[in-house]
Design a protein around this motif. Structure first.
Motif, mmCIF file in Angstrom:
data_model
loop_
_atom_site.group_PDB
_atom_site.id
_atom_site.type_symbol
_atom_site.label_atom_id
_atom_site.label_comp_id
_atom_site.label_asym_id
_atom_site.label_seq_id
_atom_site.Cartn_x
_atom_site.Cartn_y
_atom_site.Cartn_z
ATOM 1 N N GLN A 116 66.054 41.368 64.203
ATOM 2 C CA GLN A 116 65.482 40.650 65.341
ATOM 3 C C GLN A 116 64.199 41.315 65.827
ATOM 4 O OE1 GLN A 116 68.919 40.542 67.920
ATOM 5 N NE2 GLN A 116 69.402 38.449 67.292
ATOM 6 N N GLN A 117 64.038 42.598 65.507
ATOM 7 C CA GLN A 117 62.803 43.316 65.861
ATOM 8 C C GLN A 117 61.788 43.232 64.715
ATOM 9 O OE1 GLN A 117 64.111 47.270 66.778
ATOM 10 N NE2 GLN A 117 65.351 46.605 68.515
ATOM 11 N N HIS A 118 62.106 42.420 63.702
ATOM 12 C CA HIS A 118 61.225 42.196 62.543
ATOM 13 C C HIS A 118 60.928 43.496 61.801
ATOM 14 C CE1 HIS A 118 60.795 38.126 63.948
ATOM 15 N NE2 HIS A 118 60.435 38.580 65.140
ATOM 16 N N ARG A 119 61.938 44.324 61.658
ATOM 17 C CA ARG A 119 61.767 45.578 60.930
ATOM 18 C C ARG A 119 61.822 45.332 59.431
ATOM 19 N NH1 ARG A 119 65.000 50.485 63.767
ATOM 20 N NH2 ARG A 119 63.808 50.558 65.678
ATOM 21 N N THR A 120 61.202 46.215 58.690
ATOM 22 C CA THR A 120 61.237 46.163 57.228
ATOM 23 C C THR A 120 62.556 46.744 56.746
ATOM 24 O OG1 THR A 120 60.295 48.373 56.997
ATOM 25 C CG2 THR A 120 58.743 46.506 57.132
ATOM 26 N N SER A 121 62.787 46.687 55.431
ATOM 27 C CA SER A 121 64.018 47.262 54.893
ATOM 28 C C SER A 121 64.083 48.761 55.180
ATOM 29 C CB SER A 121 64.136 46.988 53.393
ATOM 30 O OG SER A 121 63.003 47.483 52.718
ATOM 31 N N ALA A 122 62.949 49.448 55.129
ATOM 32 C CA ALA A 122 62.932 50.879 55.468
ATOM 33 C C ALA A 122 63.271 51.073 56.945
ATOM 34 C CB ALA A 122 61.574 51.487 55.150
ATOM 35 N N GLY A 123 62.779 50.174 57.789
ATOM 36 C CA GLY A 123 63.100 50.248 59.214
ATOM 37 C C GLY A 123 64.576 50.027 59.473
ATOM 38 N N ILE A 124 65.177 49.119 58.721
ATOM 39 C CA ILE A 124 66.620 48.876 58.849
ATOM 40 C C ILE A 124 67.391 50.112 58.395
ATOM 41 C CG2 ILE A 124 68.557 47.505 57.983
ATOM 42 C CD1 ILE A 124 66.570 45.122 57.843
ATOM 43 N N ALA A 125 66.966 50.703 57.286
ATOM 44 C CA ALA A 125 67.622 51.922 56.801
ATOM 45 C C ALA A 125 67.503 53.038 57.829
ATOM 46 C CB ALA A 125 67.028 52.353 55.465
ATOM 47 N N CYS A 126 66.348 53.174 58.458
ATOM 48 C CA CYS A 126 66.166 54.190 59.504
ATOM 49 C C CYS A 126 67.093 53.918 60.688
ATOM 50 C CB CYS A 126 64.718 54.229 59.966
ATOM 51 S SG CYS A 126 63.592 54.945 58.760
#
Length: 191
Positions: A116-126
């Motif tokens: 929902q915050q439009h994060r990338t896959s790396a952002g999701i992993a973080c």
């Protein structure tokens, strides 16, 4: 195609694949259950995207009543309820063992918030790492080594129990001559 339609289409595609792997010719229930869990995330996203933006800053929070584990934050009560219902259906078996629904619930909530915050896959992993939901390769290797060591120790204990038997005509061990039960069997938990 808007985001609601995209999420719904992805959820339907994953549900069909999950059914194929779980019950059809795919013959891999573990993969089927993983696909079903991913499909539920997309179904939840479709429901959340379909809700009109609230006019106030009201946020709905779903929480497991007994554990206090927050399942997620939602813009409507319907989205929170849909997510909880999807998680209830997630309580399935995978590979002969129960799926850790609590861990999946936590991960799904973190992933949903990150998406929902439009994060990338790396952002999701973080985000998953920050929530303490990732298992490092080192820890996974340690767990595998410990499980292997446990099997070896159980095998040794079984072998030791096999050679430490009681003489039929005396109260002593046939292997070491110690009074029955011998110290080896006592250490192994002999009754």
């Amino acid at each position: 195609m808007n985001s609601v339609d995209q999420y719904a289409a992805q959820a339907e595609r994953l549900a069909a694949q999950a059914h194929h792997f779980t019950y059809g010719d795919g013959a891999d229930p573990g993969t089927g259950h993983a696909l079903a869990a991913e499909g539920q995330i997309y179904a939840t996203l479709a429901l959340a995207a379909a809700q009109p933006a609230p006019s106030t800053a009201e946020v709905f929070r779903a929480e497991h009543p007994d554990s206090g584990i927050t399942l997620g934050h939602y813009t409507s009560a319907a989205a929170a309820r849909a997510h909880c219902e999807a998680l209830t259906r997630l309580r399935v078996r995978r590979g002969g063992r129960r799926v850790n629904a609590r861990a999946i619930t936590s991960a799904a909530g973190v992933i949903l918030a990150a998406l929902q915050q439009h994060r990338t896959s790396a952002g999701i992993a973080c985000a998953l790492d920050a929530a303490g939901l990732l298992n490092s390769p080192e820890r996974a290797a340690d767990l595998t080594a410990l499980r292997k060591q446990l099997v070896e120790l159980e095998t040794r204990a079984t072998a030791a129990r096999g050679i430490h038997t009681k003489f039929p005509d005396s109260e002593h061990c046939t292997h070491d001559g110690e009074p029955w039960p011998c110290p080896t069997l006592a250490a192994l938990g002999h009754d």
